[in-house]
Design a protein around this motif. Structure first.
Motif, PDB file in Angstrom:
ATOM      1  N   LEU A  52      -4.486   1.058  -0.192  1.00  0.00           N
ATOM      2  CA  LEU A  52      -4.032   1.802   0.985  1.00  0.00           C
ATOM      3  C   LEU A  52      -5.245   2.262   1.804  1.00  0.00           C
ATOM      4  O   LEU A  52      -5.260   2.148   3.029  1.00  0.00           O
ATOM      5  CB  LEU A  52      -3.183   3.017   0.580  1.00  0.00           C
ATOM      6  N   GLY A  53      -6.275   2.763   1.116  1.00  0.00           N
ATOM      7  CA  GLY A  53      -7.492   3.212   1.799  1.00  0.00           C
ATOM      8  C   GLY A  53      -8.185   2.071   2.533  1.00  0.00           C
ATOM      9  O   GLY A  53      -8.674   2.250   3.650  1.00  0.00           O
ATOM     10  N   ALA A  87       4.621   8.641  -0.150  1.00  0.00           N
ATOM     11  CA  ALA A  87       4.969   7.872   1.051  1.00  0.00           C
ATOM     12  C   ALA A  87       6.402   8.244   1.381  1.00  0.00           C
ATOM     13  O   ALA A  87       7.177   8.578   0.477  1.00  0.00           O
ATOM     14  CB  ALA A  87       4.853   6.384   0.785  1.00  0.00           C
ATOM     15  N   VAL A  88       6.741   8.229   2.660  1.00  0.00           N
ATOM     16  CA  VAL A  88       8.078   8.663   3.061  1.00  0.00           C
ATOM     17  C   VAL A  88       8.801   7.529   3.784  1.00  0.00           C
ATOM     18  O   VAL A  88       8.247   6.901   4.682  1.00  0.00           O
ATOM     19  CB  VAL A  88       7.986   9.904   3.988  1.00  0.00           C
ATOM     20  N   ALA A 134       4.295  -3.384  -2.079  1.00  0.00           N
ATOM     21  CA  ALA A 134       4.803  -2.037  -1.794  1.00  0.00           C
ATOM     22  C   ALA A 134       4.206  -1.515  -0.482  1.00  0.00           C
ATOM     23  O   ALA A 134       4.904  -0.891   0.326  1.00  0.00           O
ATOM     24  CB  ALA A 134       4.466  -1.089  -2.941  1.00  0.00           C
ATOM     25  N   LEU A 135       2.933  -1.795  -0.252  1.00  0.00           N
ATOM     26  CA  LEU A 135       2.282  -1.347   0.986  1.00  0.00           C
ATOM     27  C   LEU A 135       2.977  -1.976   2.192  1.00  0.00           C
ATOM     28  O   LEU A 135       3.283  -1.294   3.178  1.00  0.00           O
ATOM     29  CB  LEU A 135       0.796  -1.711   0.983  1.00  0.00           C
ATOM     30  N   TRP A 152       5.985  -3.168   2.396  1.00  0.00           N
ATOM     31  CA  TRP A 152       7.345  -2.693   2.463  1.00  0.00           C
ATOM     32  C   TRP A 152       7.408  -1.261   3.017  1.00  0.00           C
ATOM     33  O   TRP A 152       8.346  -0.870   3.697  1.00  0.00           O
ATOM     34  CB  TRP A 152       7.893  -2.832   1.039  1.00  0.00           C
ATOM     35  N   LEU A 153       6.358  -0.480   2.758  1.00  0.00           N
ATOM     36  CA  LEU A 153       6.322   0.887   3.288  1.00  0.00           C
ATOM     37  C   LEU A 153       5.728   0.937   4.700  1.00  0.00           C
ATOM     38  O   LEU A 153       5.539   2.007   5.270  1.00  0.00           O
ATOM     39  CB  LEU A 153       5.511   1.795   2.347  1.00  0.00           C
ATOM     40  N   GLY A 154       5.406  -0.229   5.248  1.00  0.00           N
ATOM     41  CA  GLY A 154       4.934  -0.281   6.641  1.00  0.00           C
ATOM     42  C   GLY A 154       3.435  -0.235   6.784  1.00  0.00           C
ATOM     43  O   GLY A 154       2.923  -0.140   7.903  1.00  0.00           O
ATOM     44  N   TYR A 155       2.688  -0.310   5.676  1.00  0.00           N
ATOM     45  CA  TYR A 155       1.229  -0.291   5.779  1.00  0.00           C
ATOM     46  C   TYR A 155       0.700  -1.723   5.772  1.00  0.00           C
ATOM     47  O   TYR A 155       0.106  -2.189   4.813  1.00  0.00           O
ATOM     48  CB  TYR A 155       0.620   0.521   4.634  1.00  0.00           C
ATOM     49  N   ALA A 156       0.977  -2.418   6.879  1.00  0.00           N
ATOM     50  CA  ALA A 156       0.530  -3.809   6.988  1.00  0.00           C
ATOM     51  C   ALA A 156       0.006  -4.028   8.396  1.00  0.00           C
ATOM     52  O   ALA A 156       0.621  -3.575   9.367  1.00  0.00           O
ATOM     53  CB  ALA A 156       1.689  -4.747   6.703  1.00  0.00           C
TER      54      ALA A 156
END
Ligand SMILES: Nc1nc2c(ncn2[C@@H]2O[C@H](COP(=O)(O)OP(=O)(O)OP(=O)(O)O)[C@@H](O)[C@H]2O)c(=O)[nH]1
Ligand SMILES: [Mg+2]
Length: 305
Positions: free
Chosen positions: A75-76, A218-219, A294-295, A297-301
């Motif tokens: 994530l970082g 994460a939300v 997971a990243l 899917w949680l929008g961190y792309a």
């Protein structure tokens, strides 16, 4: 504004710096409205968020970015890439540092990145939190930071109470290219209200939880429905990395989750200007900060360029 700008100007302003220096606070102040989550803990911002300021003679499109840091998980790494993309897209860069502390390794790393940009735009180096620095240390501290990037224009500000922020704005508008506005005058950001709500829920978790736990949240907004006169109904899931974290986020008798919910609801109501009914639940997604799927899917792309 003191000097006329001679024709309409419009362009992108990157707000960059290490975590917790006040980038999101500055963007909210300049827009006159809170659209970005702010917290006393580092790594609050995870995505690039635009803040669009439309004036009579200029449109400044601020890019709030995640704090550049030495990453400890995927994530970082993603957050750093997002911030670096903004550096390359900017017409002017506002590099924020903390006036009340000496330059850190992360500041030196950022200076190096700025020095090695292929097409470097002008850089305005803003020493924020000047309210926390004794006046007699000001000139020495300015010299410390100036040495990191001698080509940058330097100034001191206090984003939390707006000191020198209008001067900073006037200074950066002059560097924007001549041209038509990119966005309609009534558009304030590129985030949907539900995206901001998700960040405000995470902001509340950052405020109430301790240690590593809030950083591993994460939300996801599961439902965001208008309910006419009675306001909006929002249902959201807070993801955590471990079973033990789930128990802490819920708290004894659900007390912690309730506290997070009350704070988040107030903030979402202030942001959206209407009453909100907020329902929160907690789920575990083990080690999600290091899992590419997971990243995504949680929008961190990152969007492919
Ligand atoms: N005293 C003081 N505090 C400030 C000032 N500007 C911001 N802060 C505080 O600094 C903390 C971090 O502010 P943020 O705006 O979240 O910082 P950021 O750079 O966006 O942080 P990340 O998103 O984590 O990279 C918050 O507690 C702010 O209230 C300032 O001028 N003076
Ligand atoms: Mg931020």
């Amino acid at each position: 504004m003191s000097e006329p700008l001679n024709g309409y100007r419009a362009g992108y302003v990157a707000l960059v710096g290490r975590p917790n220096v006040g980038k999101s606070t500055l963007m909210n102040y300049l827009l006159g409205q809170k659209i970005a989550a702010v917290s006393p803990r580092p790594q609050t911002t995870r995505q690039r968020q635009l803040g669009i300021l439309t004036l009579d003679n200029a449109q400044a499109i601020f890019m709030d970015t995640p704090g550049l840091h030495i990453p400890a998980h995927k994530l970082g790494e993603y957050m750093n890439l997002v911030a670096e993309d903004a550096l390359r897209e900017a017409d002017i860069i506002v590099w924020l540092v903390e006036a009340n502390s000496l330059p850190t390794d992360e500041d030196r790393l950022i200076a190096e990145k700025l020095r090695t940009l292929v097409h470097p735009p002008p850089v305005l180096l803003a020493l924020n939190k000047m309210d926390l620095l004794p006046a007699e240390e000001l000139s020495e501290r300015m010299a410390d930071y100036h040495a990191l990037l001698p080509g940058a224009e330097i100034m001191t500000i206090s984003a939390v109470n707006g000191v020198n922020c209008d001067e900073l704005l006037a200074g950066l508008l002059r560097h924007l290219p001549m041209g038509e506005p990119f966005f309609n005058a009534d558009q304030l950001t590129d985030f949907y209200e539900r995206d901001i709500a998700a960040d405000l829920i995470r902001e509340a978790a950052l405020l109430h939880l301790r240690e590593e736990i809030p950083h591993g949240t994460a939300v996801r907004i599961d439902e965001y429905t208008e309910r006419g006169e009675s306001g909006a109904f929002i249902s959201a899931t807070i993801f955590v990395e471990r079973d033990s974290h789930k128990a802490i986020v819920i708290g004894k008798g659900g007390e912690m989750l309730k506290r997070i919910g009350v704070t988040a609801r107030r903030e979402i109501e202030a942001m959206s200007g209407r009453r909100v009914y907020l329902e929160l639940r907690v789920k575990v997604n083990k080690n999600w900060r290091n899992k590419p799927d997971a990243l995504r899917w949680l929008g961190y792309a990152r969007l492919k360029k």
